[in-house]
Scaffold this active site. Structure first.
Site, PDB file in Angstrom:
ATOM      1  N   HIS A 180       9.620  -6.891 -17.038  1.00 42.18           N
ATOM      2  CA  HIS A 180       9.733  -5.790 -18.003  1.00 42.18           C
ATOM      3  C   HIS A 180       8.379  -5.549 -18.673  1.00 42.18           C
ATOM      4  O   HIS A 180       7.731  -6.501 -19.088  1.00 42.18           O
ATOM      5  CB  HIS A 180      10.762  -6.130 -19.079  1.00 42.18           C
ATOM      6  CG  HIS A 180      10.839  -5.086 -20.164  1.00 42.18           C
ATOM      7  ND1 HIS A 180      11.484  -3.878 -19.988  1.00 42.18           N
ATOM      8  CD2 HIS A 180      10.325  -5.072 -21.423  1.00 42.18           C
ATOM      9  CE1 HIS A 180      11.386  -3.172 -21.095  1.00 42.18           C
ATOM     10  NE2 HIS A 180      10.680  -3.861 -21.981  1.00 42.18           N
ATOM     11  N   LYS A 196      -5.898   6.526  26.762  1.00 41.44           N
ATOM     12  CA  LYS A 196      -6.687   7.659  27.258  1.00 41.44           C
ATOM     13  C   LYS A 196      -7.561   8.291  26.178  1.00 41.44           C
ATOM     14  O   LYS A 196      -8.489   9.034  26.498  1.00 41.44           O
ATOM     15  CB  LYS A 196      -5.774   8.711  27.875  1.00 41.44           C
ATOM     16  CG  LYS A 196      -4.790   9.364  26.948  1.00 41.44           C
ATOM     17  CD  LYS A 196      -3.957  10.386  27.726  1.00 41.44           C
ATOM     18  CE  LYS A 196      -2.952  11.088  26.840  1.00 41.44           C
ATOM     19  NZ  LYS A 196      -2.156  12.069  27.602  1.00 41.44           N
ATOM     20  N   GLY A 230      -3.880   5.461  18.315  1.00 39.46           N
ATOM     21  CA  GLY A 230      -2.946   6.503  18.703  1.00 39.46           C
ATOM     22  C   GLY A 230      -2.854   7.673  17.734  1.00 39.46           C
ATOM     23  O   GLY A 230      -3.655   7.829  16.817  1.00 39.46           O
ATOM     24  N   CYS A 270      -0.652   8.128  15.473  1.00 41.54           N
ATOM     25  CA  CYS A 270      -0.343   7.657  14.122  1.00 41.54           C
ATOM     26  C   CYS A 270      -1.600   7.549  13.276  1.00 41.54           C
ATOM     27  O   CYS A 270      -1.647   8.044  12.146  1.00 41.54           O
ATOM     28  CB  CYS A 270       0.360   6.297  14.195  1.00 41.54           C
ATOM     29  SG  CYS A 270       0.679   5.554  12.587  1.00 41.54           S
ATOM     30  N   GLY A 292      11.356  17.733  15.506  1.00 43.25           N
ATOM     31  CA  GLY A 292      11.640  16.664  16.451  1.00 43.25           C
ATOM     32  C   GLY A 292      10.499  16.405  17.418  1.00 43.25           C
ATOM     33  O   GLY A 292       9.434  17.030  17.344  1.00 43.25           O
ATOM     34  N   LEU A 299      -8.096   4.139  20.219  1.00 44.05           N
ATOM     35  CA  LEU A 299      -7.139   3.135  19.789  1.00 44.05           C
ATOM     36  C   LEU A 299      -6.570   3.517  18.423  1.00 44.05           C
ATOM     37  O   LEU A 299      -7.262   4.084  17.583  1.00 44.05           O
ATOM     38  CB  LEU A 299      -7.810   1.758  19.715  1.00 44.05           C
ATOM     39  CG  LEU A 299      -8.206   1.115  21.053  1.00 44.05           C
ATOM     40  CD1 LEU A 299      -8.918  -0.204  20.822  1.00 44.05           C
ATOM     41  CD2 LEU A 299      -6.987   0.913  21.945  1.00 44.05           C
ATOM     42  N   GLY A 324      11.762  23.191   9.593  1.00 41.38           N
ATOM     43  CA  GLY A 324      12.157  21.803   9.771  1.00 41.38           C
ATOM     44  C   GLY A 324      12.335  21.130   8.431  1.00 41.38           C
ATOM     45  O   GLY A 324      11.830  21.615   7.409  1.00 41.38           O
ATOM     46  N   ILE A 351       8.312  14.481   7.887  1.00 39.46           N
ATOM     47  CA  ILE A 351       6.996  15.087   8.090  1.00 39.46           C
ATOM     48  C   ILE A 351       6.935  16.450   7.389  1.00 39.46           C
ATOM     49  O   ILE A 351       5.958  16.774   6.712  1.00 39.46           O
ATOM     50  CB  ILE A 351       6.701  15.242   9.595  1.00 39.46           C
ATOM     51  CG1 ILE A 351       6.655  13.857  10.262  1.00 39.46           C
ATOM     52  CG2 ILE A 351       5.404  16.000   9.833  1.00 39.46           C
ATOM     53  CD1 ILE A 351       6.617  13.894  11.766  1.00 39.46           C
ATOM     54  N   ALA A 372      -3.107   6.557  32.768  1.00 38.87           N
ATOM     55  CA  ALA A 372      -2.399   5.673  33.689  1.00 38.87           C
ATOM     56  C   ALA A 372      -1.156   6.339  34.256  1.00 38.87           C
ATOM     57  O   ALA A 372      -0.499   7.137  33.581  1.00 38.87           O
ATOM     58  CB  ALA A 372      -2.012   4.386  32.969  1.00 38.87           C
TER      59      ALA A 372
END
Length: 481
Positions: free
Chosen positions: A446, A40, A45, A47, A273, A43, A184, A188, A119
């Site tokens: 090393h 929607k 998303g 992320c 969350g 592309l 939180g 993230i 959808a």
């Protein structure tokens, strides 16, 4: 609204074009399946547009801002840096747009039909797609749900407040907060804390109902020390009561056991969350099992309890991580194509791009003990690593956990520079059921950060070169014997 006259048939429909969705689409197309991908928005998303990529760009910028003192130590003349958030946003948008176009090109190259629209499921293996003023109906043979999840904001916090941000919109902020309060303690929250701290914000982390950050005990201790050194304040074991906003600040009213606390900041980030994006999917037309929060139940092939319906990524039960979505997407596509893939989330890696990066896989010391293992651990402080001294990145440690009876590796936990790159070796070792001798036998370059592994391994048997003998003896003793 214009409604399509015919029901169009499709072999595989994928709802959602984030990491899980587009990886599933490309893998399915590689296997000869005709794919229709419905997204929607853009592309890639959340992320790509608001999560993984923007947050890691902020972390990268914060790392560069922290380097200027070390550059002076090296003899490189450099004044104290200044941060321009507007230019930073322009670069971030260019990066995101470039990556989005890359996904579009890949879908086109793999002959994937991409439809922009929302959808929803209908009865009889049908999906309706609304796009602007048009509505089309499709009938599928197989379908993959990859709609992701959205940040959860408790009802005590009014999302209409101008200075309150969720995990998915904090990186769209137009100013560097004077005082960022973070409610939180997940990855993230921690990434945002250290990024904005490096950019000049005062930062306070309020841990929701817990007393630590959820890592292995020794990683928690080292992270707490690093945050304190950076002047990031941490308030533990609290419950939020109300939040108020004025023109200039956000005020949190908290309970810490029986004590009332008031925290004031210029901005508030809430990251406690997620909830699955399923409300508008019309799942009532299907018989899909979910957990109490609405996340979809899937098996090892990413199949739901509804025939011919798969689900991948954040919409399913399990950690909200792109790496999970990508793997599940490929597994679902393989299974639809008739292959027999395997998926086990036991050794899924977690990485945190904080100022001192964190990466781990496998069991913590406490988890290993709870599962009945006779635990032996090995640790090495990166302050004793030669390359860490060169790079000026001496914070952190490596901790390895094994079964004292079988020498089987159980967990790999790292905090420090190089941790995120090195965790792949840990995952491979865990998946291959490696023992400590399998890891101590090979050569370690090393000087390198990797040598921290060898020192941690050898400290299990009291043979580490750069760890004092008394400390090695303590770490090498099996727990639970």
């Amino acid at each position: 609204m214009v409604v399509g006259e015919v029901i169009q048939e499709r072999e595989l429909i994928i709802i959602g074009g984030g990491p899980g969705g587009y990886n599933a689409a490309i893998r399915a197309a590689q296997l000869g399946i005709e794919v229709t991908l419905i997204e929607k928005e853009k592309l890639g998303g959340i992320c790509l547009s608001k999560g993984c990529i923007p947050s890691k760009l902020y972390a990268h910028t914060a790392d560069k801002l922290g380097d200027w003192k070390h550059l002076q130590q090296l003899g490189i003349e450099a004044g104290e840096p200044k941060f321009d958030i507007e230019r930073h946003h322009n670069y971030m948008q260019q990066t995101v747009t470039s990556l989005q176009k890359g996904v579009e090109v890949l879908c086109k190259a793999n002959k994937i039909e991409v439809i922009t629209g929302s959808a929803s499921f209908m009865t009889g293996n049908r999906i309706g797609v609304e796009s602007g003023d048009t509505f089309e109906m499709y009938k599928y043979e197989k379908v993959i749900i990859a709609t992701g999840a959205s940040s959860y904001i408790p009802e005590e916090i009014d999302t209409r407040f101008n200075h309150v941000y969720s995990a998915q919109d904090i990186y769209g902020i137009q100013e560097v907060p004077e005082h960022l309060v973070i409610y939180g303690s997940d990855y993230i929250a921690l990434e945002a804390a250290t990024s904005f701290n490096a950019m000049g914000s005062k930062v306070t982390i309020v841990i929701d109902g817990g007393t630590d950050f959820g890592f292995d005990t020794d990683i928690n201790k080292e992270l707490s020390r690093v945050l304190k050194k950076s002047k990031v304040k941490v308030i533990k074991d609290t419950v939020i009561e109300t939040v108020e906003e004025s023109d200039e600040q956000v005020t949190l009213y908290l309970m810490k056991q029986d004590e009332k606390l008031t925290i004031e900041g210029s901005h508030l980030l809430v990251s406690i969350g997620f909830r699955p994006n399923t409300k508008e999917l019309g799942l009532e037309a299907l018989s899909i099992e979910t957990d109490d929060n609405g996340f979809l139940v899937v098996n090892e092939f990413s199949e739901t309890t509804e025939k011919n319906v798969y689900a991948v990524g954040d919409v399913t039960i399990g950690p909200v991580l792109a790496v999970k979505a990508i793997k599940q997407g490929k597994v679902a596509a393989d299974h639809i194509a008739g292959k027999t893939p395997e998926l086990n989330l036991r050794y899924i890696p977690t990485v945190v791009h904080t100022s001192i990066p964190i990466a781990y896989a496998g069991l913590t010391e406490e988890e290993a003990r709870d599962e009945g293992y006779q635990v032996t651990t090995g640790q090495f402080a990166m302050a004793g690593n030669g390359y860490a001294s060169i790079a000026g990145k001496k914070e952190g440690l490596v901790k390895l956990i094994k079964d004292g009876e079988t020498d089987l590796l159980l967990g790999v936990h790292m905090i420090g520079q190089g941790a995120i790159g090195m965790i792949s070796s840990g995952i491979t070792a865990l998946e291959m059921a490696a023992r400590d001798e399998d890891l101590s036998y090979p050569f370690y370059p090393h000087p390198s950060f990797n040598e921290g592994w060898l020192e941690a391994l050898e400290s299990m048997t009291g043979e580490a070169i750069h760890v004092p003998p008394n400390k090695q003896k303590k770490e090498a003793e099996p727990v639970g014997s």
